[in-house]
Design a protein around this motif. Structure first.
Motif, PDB file in Angstrom:
ATOM      1  N   SER A 135       0.837  -1.200   0.000  1.00 42.99           N
ATOM      2  CA  SER A 135       0.000   0.000   0.000  1.00 42.99           C
ATOM      3  C   SER A 135       0.871   1.248   0.000  1.00 42.99           C
ATOM      4  CB  SER A 135      -0.910   0.023   1.231  1.00 42.99           C
ATOM      5  OG  SER A 135      -1.707  -1.130   1.324  1.00 42.99           O
ATOM      6  N   ASP A 136       0.349   2.306  -0.612  1.00 41.08           N
ATOM      7  CA  ASP A 136       0.987   3.615  -0.508  1.00 41.08           C
ATOM      8  C   ASP A 136       0.710   4.207   0.867  1.00 41.08           C
ATOM      9  OD1 ASP A 136       2.223   4.104  -3.097  1.00 41.08           O
ATOM     10  OD2 ASP A 136       0.187   4.139  -3.913  1.00 41.08           O
ATOM     11  N   HIS A 137       1.603   5.081   1.320  1.00 42.89           N
ATOM     12  CA  HIS A 137       1.384   5.735   2.603  1.00 42.89           C
ATOM     13  C   HIS A 137       0.104   6.560   2.621  1.00 42.89           C
ATOM     14  CE1 HIS A 137       5.980   5.515   3.598  1.00 42.89           C
ATOM     15  NE2 HIS A 137       5.364   4.357   3.725  1.00 42.89           N
ATOM     16  N   THR A 138      -0.321   7.016   1.472  1.00 36.90           N
ATOM     17  CA  THR A 138      -1.552   7.812   1.402  1.00 36.90           C
ATOM     18  C   THR A 138      -2.811   6.949   1.509  1.00 36.90           C
ATOM     19  OG1 THR A 138      -1.430   7.689  -1.016  1.00 36.90           O
ATOM     20  CG2 THR A 138      -0.483   9.638   0.048  1.00 36.90           C
ATOM     21  N   ASP A 139      -2.648   5.616   1.463  1.00 36.27           N
ATOM     22  CA  ASP A 139      -3.805   4.717   1.552  1.00 36.27           C
ATOM     23  C   ASP A 139      -4.258   4.489   2.991  1.00 36.27           C
ATOM     24  OD1 ASP A 139      -3.776   4.392  -1.176  1.00 36.27           O
ATOM     25  OD2 ASP A 139      -2.539   2.573  -1.117  1.00 36.27           O
ATOM     26  N   TYR A 140      -3.417   4.847   3.946  1.00 37.80           N
ATOM     27  CA  TYR A 140      -3.759   4.588   5.345  1.00 37.80           C
ATOM     28  C   TYR A 140      -3.056   5.595   6.250  1.00 37.80           C
ATOM     29  CZ  TYR A 140       0.846   2.323   5.533  1.00 37.80           C
ATOM     30  OH  TYR A 140       2.193   2.068   5.465  1.00 37.80           O
ATOM     31  N   GLU A 141      -3.559   5.700   7.477  1.00 36.58           N
ATOM     32  CA  GLU A 141      -2.950   6.543   8.508  1.00 36.58           C
ATOM     33  C   GLU A 141      -2.469   5.643   9.642  1.00 36.58           C
ATOM     34  OE1 GLU A 141      -5.945   9.255   9.693  1.00 36.58           O
ATOM     35  OE2 GLU A 141      -6.118  10.218   7.720  1.00 36.58           O
ATOM     36  N   GLY A 142      -1.397   6.059  10.307  1.00 37.23           N
ATOM     37  CA  GLY A 142      -0.811   5.203  11.337  1.00 37.23           C
ATOM     38  C   GLY A 142      -0.086   4.042  10.675  1.00 37.23           C
ATOM     39  N   GLY A 143      -0.137   2.871  11.329  1.00 40.05           N
ATOM     40  CA  GLY A 143       0.431   1.675  10.726  1.00 40.05           C
ATOM     41  C   GLY A 143       1.951   1.642  10.731  1.00 40.05           C
ATOM     42  N   GLY A 144       2.484   0.612  10.130  1.00 41.10           N
ATOM     43  CA  GLY A 144       3.921   0.387  10.098  1.00 41.10           C
ATOM     44  C   GLY A 144       4.318  -0.737  11.051  1.00 41.10           C
ATOM     45  N   THR A 145       5.597  -1.075  11.042  1.00 46.40           N
ATOM     46  CA  THR A 145       6.128  -2.141  11.896  1.00 46.40           C
ATOM     47  C   THR A 145       7.097  -1.551  12.901  1.00 46.40           C
ATOM     48  OG1 THR A 145       5.963  -3.745  10.084  1.00 46.40           O
ATOM     49  CG2 THR A 145       7.370  -4.341  11.946  1.00 46.40           C
ATOM     50  N   ARG A 146       6.816  -1.743  14.167  1.00 44.27           N
ATOM     51  CA  ARG A 146       7.725  -1.322  15.225  1.00 44.27           C
ATOM     52  C   ARG A 146       8.689  -2.468  15.524  1.00 44.27           C
ATOM     53  NH1 ARG A 146       3.170   1.031  19.434  1.00 44.27           N
ATOM     54  NH2 ARG A 146       2.694   2.976  18.312  1.00 44.27           N
ATOM     55  N   VAL A 147       9.977  -2.187  15.444  1.00 40.26           N
ATOM     56  CA  VAL A 147      10.994  -3.180  15.811  1.00 40.26           C
ATOM     57  C   VAL A 147      11.717  -2.652  17.044  1.00 40.26           C
ATOM     58  CG1 VAL A 147      13.013  -4.486  15.083  1.00 40.26           C
ATOM     59  CG2 VAL A 147      11.247  -3.884  13.408  1.00 40.26           C
ATOM     60  N   TYR A 148      11.675  -3.428  18.116  1.00 39.17           N
ATOM     61  CA  TYR A 148      12.183  -2.977  19.406  1.00 39.17           C
ATOM     62  C   TYR A 148      13.677  -3.266  19.543  1.00 39.17           C
ATOM     63  CZ  TYR A 148       7.361  -2.282  20.815  1.00 39.17           C
ATOM     64  OH  TYR A 148       6.071  -1.829  20.884  1.00 39.17           O
ATOM     65  N   ALA A 149      14.365  -2.327  20.206  1.00 36.50           N
ATOM     66  CA  ALA A 149      15.785  -2.527  20.500  1.00 36.50           C
ATOM     67  C   ALA A 149      15.911  -3.723  21.420  1.00 36.50           C
ATOM     68  CB  ALA A 149      16.371  -1.280  21.148  1.00 36.50           C
ATOM     69  N   TYR A 150      16.711  -4.691  21.053  1.00 42.98           N
ATOM     70  CA  TYR A 150      16.735  -5.961  21.785  1.00 42.98           C
ATOM     71  C   TYR A 150      17.256  -5.810  23.199  1.00 42.98           C
ATOM     72  CZ  TYR A 150      16.548 -10.954  22.256  1.00 42.98           C
ATOM     73  OH  TYR A 150      16.206 -12.223  22.649  1.00 42.98           O
ATOM     74  N   ARG A 151      18.098  -4.833  23.440  1.00 42.47           N
ATOM     75  CA  ARG A 151      18.634  -4.686  24.794  1.00 42.47           C
ATOM     76  C   ARG A 151      17.570  -4.212  25.783  1.00 42.47           C
ATOM     77  NH1 ARG A 151      21.531  -0.593  22.043  1.00 42.47           N
ATOM     78  NH2 ARG A 151      20.684   1.500  22.319  1.00 42.47           N
ATOM     79  N   HIS A 152      16.389  -3.830  25.262  1.00 41.33           N
ATOM     80  CA  HIS A 152      15.299  -3.413  26.130  1.00 41.33           C
ATOM     81  C   HIS A 152      14.317  -4.549  26.399  1.00 41.33           C
ATOM     82  CE1 HIS A 152      16.397   0.793  26.341  1.00 41.33           C
ATOM     83  NE2 HIS A 152      16.582   0.798  25.043  1.00 41.33           N
ATOM     84  N   ALA A 153      14.713  -5.792  26.075  1.00 45.67           N
ATOM     85  CA  ALA A 153      13.838  -6.929  26.378  1.00 45.67           C
ATOM     86  C   ALA A 153      13.506  -6.920  27.863  1.00 45.67           C
ATOM     87  CB  ALA A 153      14.530  -8.238  26.000  1.00 45.67           C
ATOM     88  N   ARG A 154      12.261  -7.237  28.191  1.00 44.32           N
ATOM     89  CA  ARG A 154      11.803  -7.116  29.570  1.00 44.32           C
ATOM     90  C   ARG A 154      12.506  -8.085  30.498  1.00 44.32           C
ATOM     91  NH1 ARG A 154       5.665  -6.150  31.186  1.00 44.32           N
ATOM     92  NH2 ARG A 154       6.423  -4.084  30.612  1.00 44.32           N
ATOM     93  N   ASN A 155      12.768  -9.304  30.073  1.00 45.03           N
ATOM     94  CA  ASN A 155      13.381 -10.311  30.933  1.00 45.03           C
ATOM     95  C   ASN A 155      14.848 -10.479  30.594  1.00 45.03           C
ATOM     96  OD1 ASN A 155      10.851 -10.966  32.138  1.00 45.03           O
ATOM     97  ND2 ASN A 155      10.344 -12.145  30.303  1.00 45.03           N
ATOM     98  N   ALA A 156      15.665 -10.603  31.616  1.00 43.96           N
ATOM     99  CA  ALA A 156      17.103 -10.760  31.389  1.00 43.96           C
ATOM    100  C   ALA A 156      17.406 -12.004  30.574  1.00 43.96           C
ATOM    101  CB  ALA A 156      17.839 -10.808  32.734  1.00 43.96           C
TER     102      ALA A 156
END
Length: 345
Positions: A158-179
């Protein structure tokens, strides 16, 4: 006889280094790996590939999917824990040439970046077209999770103009909740920040930690190791389509001919839990399902071996179940598989 069956159960917990029916190739010397994410290389960093398909090809995929869904509907329960509104690639034959080319692009990229050896083999676990929309009856996004694949990818349709918001969030691995989810090593610590285009994508944070938001253009592809935490940001308006895929590593090592005693045990437990209604086949680990399918298709000359194996497998599984219910130690719990979906998203 019972002593023999108990011996079979106990030894089946070991990952035998000898193959069952054929000599293992170099990449399979360690035996069948039950989960793709058990390999640290499944933390391979994020990368974005441009123009893996044309805009016209992307539009054609969406049109084919909507035409199919208008008659048969969208599937919403294929993925056991992280359900998506999607259609599997098998019902979109017009997409196959494009998806073959997409897989080639993924393989080329991953081989360059993710420390694969010349012997390692990648294969498709699942590919599907996903629809995110903001309507009350639609799915707007997907919660933070990890995939059970070695590598995952998604292609923007899809084009960015086809929707609002959205996308894929990729989290920094060092911020994983469990050690325990954050193994030591610079490779793991770099996840989420090492995308080759660090200034090109907006950053953010939420209760789970810091993330990079990727809103890839139509025809572009996001590739990352399946063990990276990520989420589908909610679409607040319009409709967003993507092609998502899960890629496995050395899945052929779990073939019956290479599986050894450990693979024999996996086959036995798969038959047992499905035959007695303890779990549906699509809730079993992917490697168990593949072993069962291969077992059913054994060549005629191996039918005698199959006929001998089945009774022994059932007896061993019954003994294992009885042993577990008797409460013989925590170690016994490993005999019964967790209900793991074939792929989670």
């Amino acid at each position: 006889m019972c002593a023999l069956l108990v011996l079979v159960v106990l030894t089946s917990q070991l990952r035998s280094t000898s193959a069952l029916l054929a000599k293992r190739p170099p990449e399979c010397v360690g035996g069948c790996v039950s989960e793709d994410t058990s390999d640290l290389r499944s933390l391979c960093p994020v990368n974005v590939l441009a123009n893996v398909m044309t805009r016209d090809e992307a539009d054609a995929l969406v049109q084919e999917a909507e035409a199919y869904a208008a008659v048969h509907g969208w599937t919403k329960t294929r993925h056991h824990r992280y359900e998506t509104t999607d259609l599997p690639w098998t019902v979109l034959p017009g997409a196959w040439p494009v998806l073959n080319r997409t897989f080639d692009a993924v393989e080329s990229n991953v081989r360059k970046r993710c420390n694969l050896t010349q012997f390692d083999r990648l294969s498709v676990n699942d590919i599907f077209l996903v629809r995110y929309a903001a309507g009350s009856d639609d799915q707007p996004g997907l919660a933070r999770h990890r995939d059970s694949s070695f590598v995952s990818f998604n292609v923007g349709l899809s084009d960015h103009t086809d929707y609002e918001g959205g996308g894929t969030r990729v989290y920094a691995y060092r911020h994983a909740r469990n050690a325990k989810d954050n193994p030591a090593g610079s490779f793991a610590d770099a996840i989420g920040d090492s995308n080759g285009e660090s200034g090109a994508w907006p950053k953010g944070s939420d209760v789970w930690g810091s993330f990079t938001l990727y809103r890839v253009p139509k025809g572009h592809m996001l590739v990352h190791g399946g063990k990276n935490f990520h989420a589908g940001a909610e679409v607040t308006g319009g409709t967003r389509y993507i092609i998502a895929g899960f890629i496995g590593l050395n899945r052929h090592c779990c073939q019956l001919k290479y599986a050894g005693m450990y693979g024999g045990w996996q086959l036995a437990r798969g038959h047992y839990v499905t035959s007695f209604g303890l779990a549906a086949e699509n809730q079993l680990p992917n490697h168990d399902v593949l072993l069962m399918a291969e077992f059913r298709a054994l060549r005629p000359e191996l039918w005698l071996w199959r006929a001998t194996y089945v009774p022994l497998a059932y007896c061993a599984a019954v003994v294992a179940c009885a042993w577990l219910r008797a409460g013989v130690g925590e170690k016994a719990k490993r005999l019964v598989p967790r209900p793991i979906p074939r792929q989670v998203r």
